[in-house]
Scaffold this motif. Structure first.
Motif, PDB file in Angstrom:
ATOM      1  N   ALA A   1      77.275  17.883  41.877  1.00  0.00           N
ATOM      2  CA  ALA A   1      78.635  18.472  41.582  1.00  0.00           C
ATOM      3  C   ALA A   1      78.794  18.926  40.333  1.00  0.00           C
ATOM      4  O   ALA A   1      77.761  18.788  39.424  1.00  0.00           O
ATOM      5  N   PHE A   2      79.597  19.959  40.100  1.00  0.00           N
ATOM      6  CA  PHE A   2      80.150  20.618  38.897  1.00  0.00           C
ATOM      7  C   PHE A   2      80.944  19.606  38.143  1.00  0.00           C
ATOM      8  O   PHE A   2      82.010  19.207  38.688  1.00  0.00           O
ATOM      9  N   ASP A   3      80.578  19.256  36.910  1.00  0.00           N
ATOM     10  CA  ASP A   3      81.011  18.101  35.997  1.00  0.00           C
ATOM     11  C   ASP A   3      82.081  18.931  35.094  1.00  0.00           C
ATOM     12  O   ASP A   3      81.689  19.961  34.462  1.00  0.00           O
ATOM     13  N   LEU A   4      83.402  18.612  34.798  1.00  0.00           N
ATOM     14  CA  LEU A   4      84.219  19.106  33.957  1.00  0.00           C
ATOM     15  C   LEU A   4      83.519  18.943  32.597  1.00  0.00           C
ATOM     16  O   LEU A   4      82.894  17.980  31.940  1.00  0.00           O
ATOM     17  N   GLY A   5      83.609  20.043  31.875  1.00  0.00           N
ATOM     18  CA  GLY A   5      83.357  20.253  30.452  1.00  0.00           C
ATOM     19  C   GLY A   5      81.708  20.847  30.479  1.00  0.00           C
ATOM     20  O   GLY A   5      81.355  21.016  29.216  1.00  0.00           O
ATOM     21  N   GLU A   6      81.195  20.828  31.364  1.00  0.00           N
ATOM     22  CA  GLU A   6      79.757  21.518  31.373  1.00  0.00           C
ATOM     23  C   GLU A   6      79.898  23.277  31.265  1.00  0.00           C
ATOM     24  O   GLU A   6      80.981  23.720  31.591  1.00  0.00           O
ATOM     25  N   TYR A   7      78.772  23.782  30.906  1.00  0.00           N
ATOM     26  CA  TYR A   7      78.808  25.070  30.872  1.00  0.00           C
ATOM     27  C   TYR A   7      77.283  25.500  31.435  1.00  0.00           C
ATOM     28  O   TYR A   7      76.500  24.888  31.119  1.00  0.00           O
ATOM     29  N   PHE A   8      77.364  26.907  32.051  1.00  0.00           N
ATOM     30  CA  PHE A   8      76.203  27.463  32.555  1.00  0.00           C
ATOM     31  C   PHE A   8      76.040  28.774  31.982  1.00  0.00           C
ATOM     32  O   PHE A   8      77.107  29.585  32.032  1.00  0.00           O
ATOM     33  N   SER A   9      74.974  29.387  31.672  1.00  0.00           N
ATOM     34  CA  SER A   9      74.544  30.736  31.348  1.00  0.00           C
ATOM     35  C   SER A   9      74.642  31.605  32.446  1.00  0.00           C
ATOM     36  O   SER A   9      74.719  31.443  33.492  1.00  0.00           O
ATOM     37  N   LEU A  10      75.564  32.781  32.298  1.00  0.00           N
ATOM     38  CA  LEU A  10      75.826  33.620  33.071  1.00  0.00           C
ATOM     39  C   LEU A  10      74.281  34.302  33.795  1.00  0.00           C
ATOM     40  O   LEU A  10      73.317  34.631  32.874  1.00  0.00           O
ATOM     41  N   PRO A  11      74.104  34.606  34.889  1.00  0.00           N
ATOM     42  CA  PRO A  11      73.139  35.397  35.203  1.00  0.00           C
ATOM     43  C   PRO A  11      73.034  36.705  34.779  1.00  0.00           C
ATOM     44  O   PRO A  11      74.029  37.260  34.344  1.00  0.00           O
ATOM     45  N   LYS A  12      71.946  37.107  34.414  1.00  0.00           N
ATOM     46  CA  LYS A  12      71.604  38.509  33.700  1.00  0.00           C
ATOM     47  C   LYS A  12      72.576  39.618  34.188  1.00  0.00           C
ATOM     48  O   LYS A  12      72.428  40.017  35.388  1.00  0.00           O
ATOM     49  N   GLY A  13      73.273  40.223  33.500  1.00  0.00           N
ATOM     50  CA  GLY A  13      73.900  41.377  34.047  1.00  0.00           C
ATOM     51  C   GLY A  13      75.296  41.102  34.226  1.00  0.00           C
ATOM     52  O   GLY A  13      76.089  42.114  34.387  1.00  0.00           O
ATOM     53  N   VAL A  14      75.694  39.855  34.800  1.00  0.00           N
ATOM     54  CA  VAL A  14      76.936  39.517  35.259  1.00  0.00           C
ATOM     55  C   VAL A  14      77.902  39.699  34.051  1.00  0.00           C
ATOM     56  O   VAL A  14      77.652  38.885  33.219  1.00  0.00           O
ATOM     57  N   LEU A  15      79.134  40.248  34.296  1.00  0.00           N
ATOM     58  CA  LEU A  15      80.233  40.475  33.223  1.00  0.00           C
ATOM     59  C   LEU A  15      79.676  40.944  31.831  1.00  0.00           C
ATOM     60  O   LEU A  15      80.292  40.590  30.799  1.00  0.00           O
ATOM     61  N   LYS A  16      78.554  41.494  31.893  1.00  0.00           N
ATOM     62  CA  LYS A  16      77.968  42.016  30.599  1.00  0.00           C
ATOM     63  C   LYS A  16      78.934  42.771  29.651  1.00  0.00           C
ATOM     64  O   LYS A  16      78.949  42.892  28.568  1.00  0.00           O
TER      65      LYS A  16
END
Length: 184
Positions: free
Chosen positions: A96-111
């Motif tokens: 599950a995605f837990d509130l307060g976590e963060y994840f790196s963006l895949p390369k090139g996404v929203l660059k």
């Protein structure tokens, strides 16, 4: 009210879907919803992810669907790719995605916007009734992903997710603007 009607009640009208074959095999779709004019807010969300069970680190189980809300329509394909990436991750790991976590963006996404990660939060800009869908076959926790900058990541590491959430809660609607300035 089914989950799609719940989404439409809070995010606007369903306008299109994206057929992603590997997600369709798991009965998951990616949808686009738009709020009525004059709003320029677009929502990209999963539908059907909540049919799968996901587990938090403490062992509890949740049913979640994912959501991005933004104003820059030209970012739509990046957001769809990101939602596909996150949904695939959830289906493969069953986490599950837990509130307060963060994840790196895949390369090139929203660059072009200089974001480095996406932060997991609840859709607090919406009416509180949107946070959790209570219905059949399961209650669904709505998970909102907010793109964040490297300085915001550092703030989370130094001060914690609760302090960052306080900064987020003080915003009006700037988190929907991908051209926003860092909060810290």
């Amino acid at each position: 009210m089914d989950y799609l009607e719940h989404l439409e009640a809070h995010c606007g009208e369903f306008v299109t879907g994206y057929d992603v074959p590997d997600l369709l095999e798991d009965h998951v779709q990616i949808l686009k919803l738009e709020e009525p004019k004059p709003s320029d807010i677009v929502t990209i969300a999963t539908l059907g992810l909540h049919l799968h069970s996901f587990q938090f680190e403490d062992g509890s189980v949740a049913h979640q669907d994912l959501l991005f809300r933004f104003k820059q329509k030209r970012a739509e394909q990046d957001i769809v790719q990101l939602v596909w990436h996150l949904a695939t991750h959830a289906l493969e790991t069953h986490q599950a995605f837990d509130l307060g976590e963060y994840f790196s963006l895949p390369k090139g996404v929203l660059k072009r916007y200089k974001f480095s990660s996406i932060y997991v939060t609840a859709p607090f800009y919406s009416d509180p009734s949107f946070l959790k869908y209570e219905g059949e076959p399961h209650d669904v926790l709505v998970v909102w992903f907010v793109p964040i900058f490297p300085s915001e990541e550092r703030f989370i590491e130094e001060h914690g997710a609760e302090a960052f959430d306080e900064l987020l809660f003080e915003t009006d609607d700037e988190l929907l603007d991908l051209k926003r300035k860092p909060l810290v």
